[in-house]
Design a protein around this motif. Sequence first.
Motif, PDB file in Angstrom:
ATOM      1  N   ASN A 184       0.834  -1.206  -0.085  1.00  0.00           N
ATOM      2  CA  ASN A 184       0.072  -0.005  -0.225  1.00  0.00           C
ATOM      3  C   ASN A 184       0.928   1.144   0.062  1.00  0.00           C
ATOM      4  O   ASN A 184       0.415   2.173  -0.539  1.00  0.00           O
ATOM      5  CB  ASN A 184      -1.166   0.184   1.304  1.00  0.00           C
ATOM      6  N   ALA A 185       1.988   1.224   0.739  1.00  0.00           N
ATOM      7  CA  ALA A 185       2.760   2.484   0.995  1.00  0.00           C
ATOM      8  C   ALA A 185       3.469   2.661  -0.321  1.00  0.00           C
ATOM      9  O   ALA A 185       3.556   3.768  -1.064  1.00  0.00           O
ATOM     10  CB  ALA A 185       3.886   2.315   1.969  1.00  0.00           C
ATOM     11  N   VAL A 186       3.964   1.591  -1.166  1.00  0.00           N
ATOM     12  CA  VAL A 186       4.610   1.537  -2.448  1.00  0.00           C
ATOM     13  C   VAL A 186       3.562   2.132  -3.627  1.00  0.00           C
ATOM     14  O   VAL A 186       3.727   3.047  -4.335  1.00  0.00           O
ATOM     15  CB  VAL A 186       5.082   0.191  -3.020  1.00  0.00           C
ATOM     16  N   LEU A 187       2.223   1.716  -3.267  1.00  0.00           N
ATOM     17  CA  LEU A 187       1.195   2.114  -4.350  1.00  0.00           C
ATOM     18  C   LEU A 187       0.997   3.533  -4.227  1.00  0.00           C
ATOM     19  O   LEU A 187       0.819   4.333  -4.996  1.00  0.00           O
ATOM     20  CB  LEU A 187       0.072   1.449  -4.354  1.00  0.00           C
ATOM     21  N   TYR A 188       0.882   4.191  -2.875  1.00  0.00           N
ATOM     22  CA  TYR A 188       0.969   5.381  -2.604  1.00  0.00           C
ATOM     23  C   TYR A 188       1.797   6.210  -3.142  1.00  0.00           C
ATOM     24  O   TYR A 188       1.691   7.240  -3.751  1.00  0.00           O
ATOM     25  CB  TYR A 188       0.738   5.693  -1.161  1.00  0.00           C
ATOM     26  N   ILE A 189       3.117   5.994  -3.182  1.00  0.00           N
ATOM     27  CA  ILE A 189       4.478   6.776  -4.028  1.00  0.00           C
ATOM     28  C   ILE A 189       3.937   6.487  -5.322  1.00  0.00           C
ATOM     29  O   ILE A 189       4.180   7.750  -6.182  1.00  0.00           O
ATOM     30  CB  ILE A 189       5.584   5.965  -3.767  1.00  0.00           C
ATOM     31  N   ILE A 190       3.620   5.635  -6.120  1.00  0.00           N
ATOM     32  CA  ILE A 190       3.112   5.291  -7.484  1.00  0.00           C
ATOM     33  C   ILE A 190       2.139   6.288  -7.642  1.00  0.00           C
ATOM     34  O   ILE A 190       2.184   6.953  -8.682  1.00  0.00           O
ATOM     35  CB  ILE A 190       2.772   3.884  -7.829  1.00  0.00           C
ATOM     36  N   TYR A 191       0.919   6.430  -6.792  1.00  0.00           N
ATOM     37  CA  TYR A 191       0.153   7.252  -7.250  1.00  0.00           C
ATOM     38  C   TYR A 191       0.465   8.783  -7.087  1.00  0.00           C
ATOM     39  O   TYR A 191      -0.015   9.467  -8.002  1.00  0.00           O
ATOM     40  CB  TYR A 191      -0.954   7.057  -6.168  1.00  0.00           C
ATOM     41  N   GLN A 192       1.352   9.227  -6.243  1.00  0.00           N
ATOM     42  CA  GLN A 192       2.048  10.475  -6.169  1.00  0.00           C
ATOM     43  C   GLN A 192       2.527  10.822  -7.235  1.00  0.00           C
ATOM     44  O   GLN A 192       2.530  11.972  -7.772  1.00  0.00           O
ATOM     45  CB  GLN A 192       2.665  10.794  -4.759  1.00  0.00           C
ATOM     46  N   LEU A 193       3.271   9.813  -7.963  1.00  0.00           N
ATOM     47  CA  LEU A 193       4.166  10.131  -9.102  1.00  0.00           C
ATOM     48  C   LEU A 193       3.425  10.298 -10.455  1.00  0.00           C
ATOM     49  O   LEU A 193       3.771  11.126 -11.072  1.00  0.00           O
ATOM     50  CB  LEU A 193       5.315   8.819  -9.309  1.00  0.00           C
TER      51      LEU A 193
END
Length: 215
Positions: A184-193
């Motif tokens: 979930n934390a990695v996907l949040y980074i991807i979302y922000q990118l």
Amino acid sequence: MSFLETTAYIGNFILFINLLVYSKSYRNSNSVAFKVFTFYLLIILIIQIISTYLRNLYVENIFLSHYYFIGQFILLSLFFKLILKNKPIKKVVKLLLTLTLTILCIYYIIYPTNYYKFNVIEIILTSIPLLIYCFSFFIQTIDADNKKFIYIISGFFLYLLCSTLLFTAGNISTDFRKIIWNTNAVLYIIYQLLIFIEWYKHFRKPIKESTQLDV
């Protein structure tokens, strides 16, 4: 510092950068949807800062989850109402926004102590409609020439789907829950990118003023 903490800080840092660049383009954009989304970034960043501050002081911050989920639901419902073209769906967005907020208000009046707990009902009520709106947007843009907001919606859909599964998960093993948290934390980074890519591709350059507001 754990992997989860590191990725959380990275995600929040990119969120801060996104708010800066979106704010920079705010005045030059005639898109109401863009401005609503910029305000959403501001609210989410404020909640994240307060949450991190309280956590560092070892103060309970679970109550902030209500502001996060409900705030996200309100602002992104307005956002989707602007970018979705189908009129019946627009009416559904408006109806679900009113109905969901009414249900949650009644719920917290009846169960005020749950303000200090994670509320699975709240998460489901505020997340499922947004996932449906994302899917509706994908259908809308299949043959459309205008691909604005596609990066944002794609990243948000993946992140929200994972976080909804995480928060509504029942009795699962600690190791598996840890994997979901990290994912979930990695996907949040991807979302922000992807939010940044959206700005760079579609909103970085000033848009000429027109007589009509763009979505």
